[in-house]
Design a protein around this motif. Structure first.
Motif, PDB file in Angstrom:
ATOM      1  N   PRO A  53       0.848  -1.021   0.114  1.00  0.00           N
ATOM      2  CA  PRO A  53      -0.221   0.000   0.043  1.00  0.00           C
ATOM      3  C   PRO A  53       0.732   1.148   0.090  1.00  0.00           C
ATOM      4  O   PRO A  53       1.635   1.376   0.765  1.00  0.00           O
ATOM      5  CB  PRO A  53      -0.893  -0.255   1.238  1.00  0.00           C
ATOM      6  CG  PRO A  53      -0.688  -1.535   1.852  1.00  0.00           C
ATOM      7  CD  PRO A  53       0.462  -1.951   1.091  1.00  0.00           C
ATOM      8  N   TYR A  55       2.653   2.372  -2.682  1.00  0.00           N
ATOM      9  CA  TYR A  55       4.067   2.315  -3.447  1.00  0.00           C
ATOM     10  C   TYR A  55       3.538   1.542  -4.537  1.00  0.00           C
ATOM     11  O   TYR A  55       2.693   0.593  -4.567  1.00  0.00           O
ATOM     12  CB  TYR A  55       5.073   1.465  -2.685  1.00  0.00           C
ATOM     13  CG  TYR A  55       5.573   2.257  -1.440  1.00  0.00           C
ATOM     14  CD1 TYR A  55       6.520   3.114  -1.442  1.00  0.00           C
ATOM     15  CD2 TYR A  55       5.164   1.737  -0.271  1.00  0.00           C
ATOM     16  CE1 TYR A  55       6.902   3.819  -0.236  1.00  0.00           C
ATOM     17  CE2 TYR A  55       5.489   2.479   0.823  1.00  0.00           C
ATOM     18  CZ  TYR A  55       6.522   3.477   0.704  1.00  0.00           C
ATOM     19  OH  TYR A  55       6.838   4.120   1.963  1.00  0.00           O
ATOM     20  N   GLU A 111       7.744  -3.814   2.394  1.00  0.00           N
ATOM     21  CA  GLU A 111       6.952  -2.711   2.908  1.00  0.00           C
ATOM     22  C   GLU A 111       7.677  -2.094   4.216  1.00  0.00           C
ATOM     23  O   GLU A 111       7.877  -1.016   4.433  1.00  0.00           O
ATOM     24  CB  GLU A 111       5.666  -3.428   3.418  1.00  0.00           C
ATOM     25  CG  GLU A 111       4.660  -2.537   4.187  1.00  0.00           C
ATOM     26  CD  GLU A 111       3.305  -2.820   4.498  1.00  0.00           C
ATOM     27  OE1 GLU A 111       3.381  -4.093   4.729  1.00  0.00           O
ATOM     28  OE2 GLU A 111       2.292  -1.881   4.527  1.00  0.00           O
ATOM     29  N   LEU A 116       9.937   1.386   4.431  1.00  0.00           N
ATOM     30  CA  LEU A 116       9.540   2.307   5.918  1.00  0.00           C
ATOM     31  C   LEU A 116      10.912   2.482   6.593  1.00  0.00           C
ATOM     32  O   LEU A 116      11.067   3.725   6.765  1.00  0.00           O
ATOM     33  CB  LEU A 116       8.584   1.658   6.521  1.00  0.00           C
ATOM     34  CG  LEU A 116       8.099   2.199   7.867  1.00  0.00           C
ATOM     35  CD1 LEU A 116       7.158   3.487   7.536  1.00  0.00           C
ATOM     36  CD2 LEU A 116       7.093   1.336   8.862  1.00  0.00           C
ATOM     37  N   ARG A 131      12.871   4.946   4.891  1.00  0.00           N
ATOM     38  CA  ARG A 131      12.326   6.467   4.911  1.00  0.00           C
ATOM     39  C   ARG A 131      12.034   6.732   3.406  1.00  0.00           C
ATOM     40  O   ARG A 131      12.218   8.002   2.987  1.00  0.00           O
ATOM     41  CB  ARG A 131      13.186   7.512   5.329  1.00  0.00           C
ATOM     42  CG  ARG A 131      13.368   6.911   6.829  1.00  0.00           C
ATOM     43  CD  ARG A 131      14.772   8.104   7.409  1.00  0.00           C
ATOM     44  NE  ARG A 131      14.789   7.640   8.914  1.00  0.00           N
ATOM     45  CZ  ARG A 131      15.795   8.314   9.539  1.00  0.00           C
ATOM     46  NH1 ARG A 131      16.528   8.946   8.863  1.00  0.00           N
ATOM     47  NH2 ARG A 131      16.397   7.838  10.679  1.00  0.00           N
ATOM     48  N   VAL A 132      11.286   5.639   2.636  1.00  0.00           N
ATOM     49  CA  VAL A 132      11.066   6.142   1.283  1.00  0.00           C
ATOM     50  C   VAL A 132       9.691   6.581   1.104  1.00  0.00           C
ATOM     51  O   VAL A 132       8.948   5.713   1.766  1.00  0.00           O
ATOM     52  CB  VAL A 132      11.294   4.924   0.231  1.00  0.00           C
ATOM     53  CG1 VAL A 132      10.695   5.175  -0.940  1.00  0.00           C
ATOM     54  CG2 VAL A 132      12.844   4.282   0.574  1.00  0.00           C
ATOM     55  N   PRO A 133       9.451   7.787   1.098  1.00  0.00           N
ATOM     56  CA  PRO A 133       7.966   8.180   1.361  1.00  0.00           C
ATOM     57  C   PRO A 133       7.247   7.618   0.087  1.00  0.00           C
ATOM     58  O   PRO A 133       7.386   7.218  -0.987  1.00  0.00           O
ATOM     59  CB  PRO A 133       8.100   9.629   0.982  1.00  0.00           C
ATOM     60  CG  PRO A 133       9.230   9.820   0.176  1.00  0.00           C
ATOM     61  CD  PRO A 133      10.313   8.733   0.527  1.00  0.00           C
ATOM     62  N   PRO A 134       5.908   7.333   0.800  1.00  0.00           N
ATOM     63  CA  PRO A 134       4.968   6.548  -0.282  1.00  0.00           C
ATOM     64  C   PRO A 134       4.612   7.681  -1.524  1.00  0.00           C
ATOM     65  O   PRO A 134       4.592   8.881  -1.210  1.00  0.00           O
ATOM     66  CB  PRO A 134       3.826   6.108   0.622  1.00  0.00           C
ATOM     67  CG  PRO A 134       3.773   6.882   1.892  1.00  0.00           C
ATOM     68  CD  PRO A 134       5.311   7.372   1.776  1.00  0.00           C
ATOM     69  N   THR A 135       4.207   7.010  -2.497  1.00  0.00           N
ATOM     70  CA  THR A 135       3.815   7.909  -3.685  1.00  0.00           C
ATOM     71  C   THR A 135       2.269   7.678  -4.144  1.00  0.00           C
ATOM     72  O   THR A 135       1.835   8.438  -4.859  1.00  0.00           O
ATOM     73  CB  THR A 135       4.814   7.591  -4.968  1.00  0.00           C
ATOM     74  OG1 THR A 135       4.430   6.148  -5.246  1.00  0.00           O
ATOM     75  CG2 THR A 135       6.023   8.087  -4.580  1.00  0.00           C
ATOM     76  N   PRO A 181      -2.160   6.757  -2.928  1.00  0.00           N
ATOM     77  CA  PRO A 181      -2.836   6.998  -1.778  1.00  0.00           C
ATOM     78  C   PRO A 181      -2.596   5.849  -0.837  1.00  0.00           C
ATOM     79  O   PRO A 181      -2.696   4.815  -1.034  1.00  0.00           O
ATOM     80  CB  PRO A 181      -4.130   7.107  -2.341  1.00  0.00           C
ATOM     81  CG  PRO A 181      -3.995   7.207  -3.968  1.00  0.00           C
ATOM     82  CD  PRO A 181      -2.577   6.838  -4.150  1.00  0.00           C
ATOM     83  N   GLY A 182      -3.189   6.027   0.334  1.00  0.00           N
ATOM     84  CA  GLY A 182      -3.013   4.953   1.350  1.00  0.00           C
ATOM     85  C   GLY A 182      -2.210   5.215   2.658  1.00  0.00           C
ATOM     86  O   GLY A 182      -2.892   4.886   3.701  1.00  0.00           O
ATOM     87  N   LYS A 183      -1.226   5.762   2.472  1.00  0.00           N
ATOM     88  CA  LYS A 183      -0.372   5.912   3.659  1.00  0.00           C
ATOM     89  C   LYS A 183       0.201   7.406   3.816  1.00  0.00           C
ATOM     90  O   LYS A 183       1.096   7.696   4.444  1.00  0.00           O
ATOM     91  CB  LYS A 183       1.003   4.964   3.374  1.00  0.00           C
ATOM     92  CG  LYS A 183       0.601   3.654   3.469  1.00  0.00           C
ATOM     93  CD  LYS A 183       0.379   3.283   4.956  1.00  0.00           C
ATOM     94  CE  LYS A 183       0.176   1.799   5.127  1.00  0.00           C
ATOM     95  NZ  LYS A 183      -0.330   1.478   6.508  1.00  0.00           N
ATOM     96  N   VAL A 184      -0.579   8.309   2.901  1.00  0.00           N
ATOM     97  CA  VAL A 184       0.011   9.634   2.945  1.00  0.00           C
ATOM     98  C   VAL A 184      -0.979  10.642   3.579  1.00  0.00           C
ATOM     99  O   VAL A 184      -2.203  10.528   3.141  1.00  0.00           O
ATOM    100  CB  VAL A 184       0.420  10.121   1.711  1.00  0.00           C
ATOM    101  CG1 VAL A 184       1.106  11.529   1.797  1.00  0.00           C
ATOM    102  CG2 VAL A 184       1.320   9.178   0.750  1.00  0.00           C
ATOM    103  N   GLY A 185      -0.560  11.420   4.358  1.00  0.00           N
ATOM    104  CA  GLY A 185      -1.316  12.758   4.777  1.00  0.00           C
ATOM    105  C   GLY A 185      -2.585  12.648   5.569  1.00  0.00           C
ATOM    106  O   GLY A 185      -3.281  13.465   5.122  1.00  0.00           O
ATOM    107  N   LYS A 186      -2.653  11.546   6.264  1.00  0.00           N
ATOM    108  CA  LYS A 186      -4.053  11.592   6.930  1.00  0.00           C
ATOM    109  C   LYS A 186      -3.503  11.309   8.479  1.00  0.00           C
ATOM    110  O   LYS A 186      -3.649  10.131   9.131  1.00  0.00           O
ATOM    111  CB  LYS A 186      -5.083  10.177   6.669  1.00  0.00           C
ATOM    112  CG  LYS A 186      -5.640  10.621   5.327  1.00  0.00           C
ATOM    113  CD  LYS A 186      -6.285   9.373   4.895  1.00  0.00           C
ATOM    114  CE  LYS A 186      -7.147   9.568   3.631  1.00  0.00           C
ATOM    115  NZ  LYS A 186      -7.819   8.404   3.049  1.00  0.00           N
TER     116      LYS A 186
END
Lengths: 578, 152
Positions: A490, A492, A557, A561, A564-568, A570-575
């Protein structure tokens, strides 16, 4: 002259002759010793007079890429009791009261050990810290012996056991990195030459020449202890879940070829390697580089890569899968026996279509196909710094006994043997814009004289960047219904391919067992890590997409993490939860 | 003639032998003192060398002891920093549990974290894909601007 005086004269003559003979014998013997045996006696005298001692250097430390210690050496003491000492009860009581608190044993236990009978010294306490052991040695107590013991210790436990390897009693490496980098880790022994007295002790004011040893270098690996532990933990879980016979995982940095983790199961205990049981000796091998296997469907991506690079196909090229194709009288069917109907090349990869891949192989032809196979590094060593690497087996159209069926089978990963390391390295090239990197596991050797760095090496460009990018998009498994969808992470986008290979025997394949595999890299836009998972003989489900893909997902996964590879996606970002 | 000459010679020699004989009682103590001094100096030097030799040996042993103690301490530090120990401490003493879910959140890039250091702990640039402009983001933006971390 009377008869008696004659006898006396004879007797005298005999005595004189004997004495003269003895004198001549002595002179000859002395002459022999002084001339013929001169050198050997000089040597004997020197050996008596001169003492020579090797000063063993401290063995270097093996570290992970962040400097954490994986193997190091400490000197401890074994404390022994000598039953031949015949101590009086008073002496036993006194010695026991002095020793017991130092070795942290009950007084009664030490006392009974000192009272015990026997011929050989018996161990009282093992691995006593150096300071305490040294203190006991200086006390020079009758009946107590403190022996120095050099010991290799592993703070992270059995992490990467086959890769690190172990040392023998002489502190020389026997397997793994300990053996392959033994010269660096061991350093150079020093020597001490001194004059000694009649009892062999050094003469205080005598001649003394000491050359200091060169301490062993520290070897810094590319392995990351966190990723290695994660991989081993997940591997153990998967082995248990699927009751498989063995398994391998390699995690590699896409852009450099640095190995971040390499794990094989089953493994062994680094502190107690069983050298007597022949059946356990296999565990000491780094199976990822020594063991070959047929990669199965994972290999289809290389066939597709070659066809894309040669501009024979595009992702949208249509193909009609009828479910069977005949080569040299052999019927080749799909893994599930189905006919996929109309497909594009992307579908051929997604459906892992054998028939479509055979068609692509035919388009390429044997010459071009085997050129790419070689360029991807199959059939040759990767030249990683480890000994015992297998080169794999590729029978090309130039080899004897080759037939058209070989090209068809090789195109979808059968009839060709590769090592897991070759496979992950070649897969990494797809994520690295088509550049094949040389895998490496040691990044630095640090000794007193400085630091030797091992830099990433580009072996060759296998594909153009465009082809690599196109193929990467074709292998995107995120949210797709292809055979690798259980590998989706999720947040990526992942590029990957599953493979289920049959296990080859002499003249055929085992019917009921398989090797489940999955290879992939992430994130798709800027790949950081490539992971290869191989699970041998899973007992519940045979398929790579069901057995290896979830294991790949768990490792990928947590690795992303951790890195520290940021996800690109939806699902793990900005909530945020607040 | 010969005997006369000998007599003369003896007569001439006798006054010159008298001098050393008379000086001998004075020279002997001086010579003995010199010999004794030299012997004493040699003894002192030898003794000093022996003492220095033992001292060097003792210091070498001490250095070896400290070196070994250092190796032992380094190993202890490594054990304390090891993952199994950290996990044990975290789960048993601090009662921590493994994270099962996580979120990446966007925060403003502060001047302190810019540069060529280690990657920041959190993502510093908001991804273009999957951007969430909900109330939480607005709240973060407002907080960021209120604290002067970013322009509104």
């Amino acid at each position: 002259m009377s008869r008696e005086s004659k006898i006396e004269r004879w007797r005298l003559a005999v005595i004189i002759l004997i004495l003269a003979g003895s004198a001549v014998g002595l002179v000859l013997r002395l002459g022999y010793l002084q001339t013929v045996e001169h050198d050997s006696f000089v040597k004997l005298a020197a050996a008596e007079h001169w003492g020579k001692q090797e000063i063993v250097p401290h063995r270097g430390t093996i570290r992970d890429r962040n400097g954490y210690v994986l193997a190091t050496t400490v000197t401890t003491f074994d404390v022994l009791v000598d039953p031949k000492a015949s101590l009086t009860p008073d002496k036993i009581a006194k010695t026991a009261s002095l020793i017991a608190p130092l070795v942290k044993l009950p007084l009664d236990q030490v006392r009974s050990a000192l009272q015990s009978k026997g011929d050989k010294p018996a161990l009282l306490a093992a691995e006593v810290p150096y300071e305490t052991g040294s203190q006991i040695a200086k006390m020079q107590l009758a009946g107590i012996e403190a022996r120095k013991v050099t010991k290799r210790v592993y703070p992270e436990g059995n992490l990467a056991a086959p890769l690190i390897g172990f040392v023998g009693r002489d502190q020389r490496g026997l397997t793994g990195l300990e053996a392959d980098f033994n010269r660096e880790l061991m350093g150079k022994p020093g020597t001490l030459v001194y004059e000694r007295d009649t009892v062999g002790e050094e003469i205080p004011l005598g001649y003394r020449e000491e050359s200091r040893p060169q301490e062993g270098a520290d070897v810094v690996m590319t392995i990351d202890r966190f990723i290695q532990r994660l991989v081993e933990t997940e591997l153990d879980k998967a082995m248990k879940k699927h009751n498989s016979s063995s398994a391998t995982v390699i995690v590699m940095e896409v852009k450099t070829g640095a190995i971040l983790a390499v794990a094989n199961r089953p493994s062994f205990d680094l502190t107690k390697p069983n050298l007597e049981d022949n059946s356990k000796v296999n565990l000491f091998r780094i199976a990822s580089i020594t063991d070959m296997y047929e990669p199965g469907s994972i290999f289809k991506v290389f066939t597709m890569a070659a066809a894309l690079e040669e501009k024979l196909v595009t992702p949208a090229t249509p193909f009609k899968c009828t479910g069977v194709v005949y080569k040299n009288g052999w019927a080749i069917r799909n893994w599930n026996g189905a006919a996929h109907g109309n497909e594009t090349m992307t579908d051929v990869l997604k459906n892992s279509c054998n028939i479509g891949t055979v068609w692509v192989g035919d388009l390429l032809g044997a010459d071009r196909f085997y050129k790419y196979v070689k360029n991807f590094g199959f059939g040759q060593r990767t030249y990683i710094e480890l000994e015992g690497e297998a080169s794999g087996q590729v029978r090309t159209n130039k080899s004897g006994g080759w037939a058209a069926i070989d090209l068809a089978a090789n195109a979808f990963g059968q009839g060709i043997s590769v090592t897991p390391l070759q496979l992950v390295t070649a897969f990494g090239a797809l994520g690295n814009g088509g550049k094949l990197m040389r895998p490496y596991v040691v990044r630095q050797v640090v000794d007193g004289g400085g630091t030797r760095d091992f830099d990433p090496v580009v072996v060759r460009r296998v594909l153009s960047e465009d082809t690599a990018r196109t193929l990467t998009k074709m292998m995107n498994v995120s949210g797709e219904l292809g055979t690798g969808n259980l590998a989706s992470v999720p947040g990526y986008r992942i590029a990957g391919k599953s493979g289920t290979a049959q296990i080859s025997l002499k003249g055929g394949y085992t019917g009921d067992t398989s090797v489940a595999g999955f290879a992939g890299f992430a994130p798709l836009a800027d790949p950081r890590v490539v992971i290869l998972v191989r699970v041998d003989e899973p007992k519940d489900i045979p398929w790579g997409s069901s057995v290896a893909a979830p294991l790949f997902k768990n490792i990928m996964e947590q690795t992303l993490l951790y890195l520290r590879v940021p996800p690109t996606e939806p699902g793990k970002v900005g909530k945020p939860a607040w | 003639m010969v005997s006369d000459a000998v007599t003369v010679a003896r007569e001439e020699a006798s006054p010159s032998l008298e001098g050393p004989r008379r000086a001998l009682p004075a020279i002997l103590p001086v010579a003995m003192a010199i010999v004794s001094s030299v012997s004493l100096l040699l003894l002192v030097q030898t003794s000093g060398m022996t003492t220095t030799g033992y001292e060097v040996k003792r210091l070498e042993q001490e250095r070896e002891d400290w070196q070994q103690a250092n190796y032992q301490l380094a190993a202890e530090v490594a054990y304390l920093k090891s993952l199994p120990r950290i996990e044990k401490e975290a789960t048993s003493r601090l009662r921590m549990v493994p994270a099962t879910d996580y979120l990446f959140v966007s925060v403003a890039k502060s001047p302190e974290v810019s540069g060529d250091g280690d990657p920041p702990l959190v993502q510093t640039k908001r991804p273009t894909v999957g951007r969430d402009d909900g109330w939480s983001q607005e709240l973060l933006d407002w907080l960021g601007s209120a604290l002067g971390l970013r322009d509104r």
